[in-house]
Design an enzyme around this catalytic site. Structure first.
Site, PDB file in Angstrom:
ATOM      1  N   CYS A 369       0.816  -1.211   0.000  1.00 53.04           N
ATOM      2  CA  CYS A 369       0.000   0.000   0.000  1.00 53.04           C
ATOM      3  C   CYS A 369       0.856   1.271   0.000  1.00 53.04           C
ATOM      4  CB  CYS A 369      -0.957  -0.002   1.189  1.00 53.04           C
ATOM      5  SG  CYS A 369      -0.136  -0.146   2.796  1.00 53.04           S
ATOM      6  N   HIS A 503      -1.844   0.315   7.529  1.00 54.52           N
ATOM      7  CA  HIS A 503      -2.360   0.652   6.205  1.00 54.52           C
ATOM      8  C   HIS A 503      -2.099   2.125   5.923  1.00 54.52           C
ATOM      9  CE1 HIS A 503      -4.473  -0.090   2.576  1.00 54.52           C
ATOM     10  NE2 HIS A 503      -5.567   0.593   2.887  1.00 54.52           N
ATOM     11  N   ASP A 524      -8.053   4.443  -1.908  1.00 57.43           N
ATOM     12  CA  ASP A 524      -7.472   3.330  -1.155  1.00 57.43           C
ATOM     13  C   ASP A 524      -6.810   2.353  -2.128  1.00 57.43           C
ATOM     14  OD1 ASP A 524      -6.821   1.257   0.543  1.00 57.43           O
ATOM     15  OD2 ASP A 524      -8.751   1.230   1.565  1.00 57.43           O
TER      16      ASP A 524
END
Length: 590
Positions: A369, A503, A524
């Site tokens: 991520c 995250h 996201d």
């Protein structure tokens, strides 16, 4: 209670004892203890002894009578009998017949139908064995250990005539114990004797106890107690020896405690390495190949497609440019179009500069991520003239290339503590990156970055209203509202990098309702490109926008870190940033 003289089983009645002897112990397995007669039943052997060896029977009765007179005494071993010194015949009386004679006793085969006889002198009134007719009477038990001992061997050897010795069967040859010097005439007795040896040896080994004060080993607890008391007695009156003993015991306990702590620390460290991708299990390429191979095995991907994608992946890794398979363009334009036609209760909407959405691929799922958010940030910086001049390469790098860029920034001296944390290596790993690595990348590219740490909640219910206010202030720096309705403001600033535990996401805008409440607009990397494409259609935009909007109640992690872009660094400013990164600090709010 009667006890079997052969197997020591306890039986209530004498009739049951006879039945037990008949069925439990094979017939024709008895032999005379005074001569070479064998191969007869229990009753036949008793009759033979009473008729052929009357003196022997008389002594047995006498021993049994003396035993029965002492009801409080329980016989636990065979009775030792003194035998007369006679030779030549089986009996001591001159009228007694040889063992094979049948003048005073009918032949054995004629007694096959005989009734069971009362055998006197064999079982005492207490139900214990006075002497065994199936076990040689020259065997007795050694006190306490239960190991058979041979006695009166001379008498038994003299009881047999020379003729009987010559006619003895090979079965009656003595059997020697392999663990001591005793000889036995029956294999069953020898087996029992050896088993007792093994039991005694096993029990002795099992009872070995170690002294806590020295390397000595004791056989039982009593010996161990006496041994320890000797230690204490030797040290009595000497406080120095007691102190040394206490110190040594304390040192041993401390050593064991440290060893246990080190073991737990190593286990925890290995768990953290696996969690953050530093366990040496391979990086982007290894995970991508493994995922495609699994799809081929499941029938999801054809072998030809596997080879085609593998070639594309190798070309992308060799060039260092992302293949664009996870990129979705036109996201900011789709949001602007949505707010023009929908969401009438919004007073103002701020949007970042045009940004592409990059989602995770099978090669970086679960750990990529941070790299994908950096790709989103670069896609926006390339479109801004203020930053494009300082960025030489206009292509978005692949994840392995981003890892290489971070390693090059460490070599310049940026964030030495972070480099040490990753052991100065990211390529070929699945290591997670965070806000500090994004700052290092921006600084190495000559772009001024800023880390803001919202280290604790500032609102009710664990919310962060100060974070929302800071984001509003960031996007209010510039706008081109003269080309759009006043309530939609598209700025010239790149998106913000938002990091929390486990995250990271990208902030591409802010929405303010008519009631004053704020809502972040987030892209996201965990959302697939198919969900992002739904923003492009009017029919699905209202549904897809729910994954982009994040109200204050949706951000309840304890800590958030934001990386924002401020401008371009000069060469001198870049060197100052490199020096200051030795003790990298973030701006804390509040």
């Amino acid at each position: 209670m009667l006890t079997c003289v052969i197997c020591s089983e306890e039986i209530m009645l004498e009739e049951d004892m006879k039945t037990h002897m008949l069925f439990s112990h094979l017939e024709n397995d008895m032999h005379c203890p005074l001569c070479s007669l064998y191969g007869v039943s229990y009753d036949e052997l008793c009759y033979h002894i009473s008729s052929a060896h009357p003196d022997y029977q008389h002594k047995i009765q006498k021993s049994s009578h003396s035993t029965s007179c002492c009801p409080s005494t329980t016989i636990t071993s065979f009775t030792e009998i003194e035998y007369p010194q006679t030779t030549g015949s089986c009996g001591t009386d001159s009228e007694a017949k040889p063992c094979g004679s049948s003048s005073d006793s009918f032949p054995l085969q004629e007694r096959a139908d005989a009734k069971p006889m009362q055998i006197k002198g064999v079982l005492t009134s207490e139900g214990t064995s006075a002497i065994s007719s199936s076990v040689n009477p020259k065997i007795k038990r050694r006190g306490g250990l239960g190991i058979p001992v041979v006695e009166n061997a001379e008498y038994l050897s003299e009881q047999k005539s020379p003729n009987q010795k010559r006619q003895a069967s090979p079965k009656n040859e003595p059997l020697s114990c392999p663990m001591c010097a005793l000889d036995f005439s029956s294999s069953g007795i020898l087996q029992e004797h050896v088993e007792l040896h093994l039991q005694e040896q096993h029990s002795a080994e099992a009872k070995k106890l170690e002294c806590p004060m020295c390397p000595a080993v004791c056989s039982d607890s009593a010996s161990l107690q006496q041994h320890v008391e000797l230690h204490l007695d030797n040290g009595a009156g000497s406080s120095d020896s007691d102190a040394r003993l206490a110190w040594r015991l304390q040192q041993e306990m401390e050593k064991k405690r440290r060893e246990e702590e080190n073991r737990l620390e190593k286990e925890q460290f290995k768990k953290l390495q696996r969690k953050f991708g530093l366990d040496g299990s391979g990086g982007y390429r290894a995970q991508m190949e493994k995922t495609m191979e699994r799809d081929v095995a499941r029938g999801i991907m054809a072998p030809a497609e596997y080879h085609f994608k593998k070639v594309e992946m190798m070309e992308s890794l060799a060039s260092g440019v992302d293949d664009g398979r996870t990129r979705t363009q036109g996201v900011i334009g789709a949001l602007c179009q949505y707010y023009q036609t929908e969401c009438k209760d919004c007073a103002h909407v701020w949007l970042s500069a045009d940004t592409d959405h990059y989602c995770s691929s099978p090669g970086d799922k679960g750990w990529g991520c941070g790299y994908r958010n950096f790709q989103m940030l670069l896609s926006s910086l390339y479109r801004l003239d203020a930053f494009a001049s300082s960025l030489q390469d206009k292509s978005v790098p692949s994840i392995p290339r981003v890892q290489s860029m971070i390693e090059d920034a460490w070599k310049l001296g940026l964030d030495p503590q972070g480099a040490s944390h990753f052991n100065h290596k990211l390529q070929g790993t699945r290591a997670w990156i965070g806000a500090t690595e994004i700052y290092v990348l921006l600084t190495s590219l000559g772009i001024s970055g800023r880390i803001v740490d919202f280290h604790q909640p500032t609102g009710p219910g664990g919310t962060h209203p100060r974070l929302f206010e800071w984001v509003k202030q960031y996007f209010s720096q510039s706008s081109r509202s003269n080309r759009l309705p006043p309530r939609i403001i598209q700025t010239f600033v790149p998106p913000l990098y938002l990091q929390h535990q486990g995250h990271s996401r990208s902030i591409v805008g802010l929405e303010q309702r008519k009631n004053g409440s704020l809502c972040l607009l987030l892209l996201d990397p965990g959302s697939p490109s198919s969900d992002t494409m739904k923003l492009m259609s009017r029919d699905t935009a209202s549904t897809a926008i729910r994954h982009v909007r994040k109200l204050p109640g949706s951000l309840k992690h304890k800590q958030y870190q934001v990386v924002g872009v401020e401008g371009v660094l000069s060469a001198e400013e870049k060197q100052i940033r490199i020096l200051n990164s030795r003790t990298l600090c973030a701006e804390r709010i509040p």
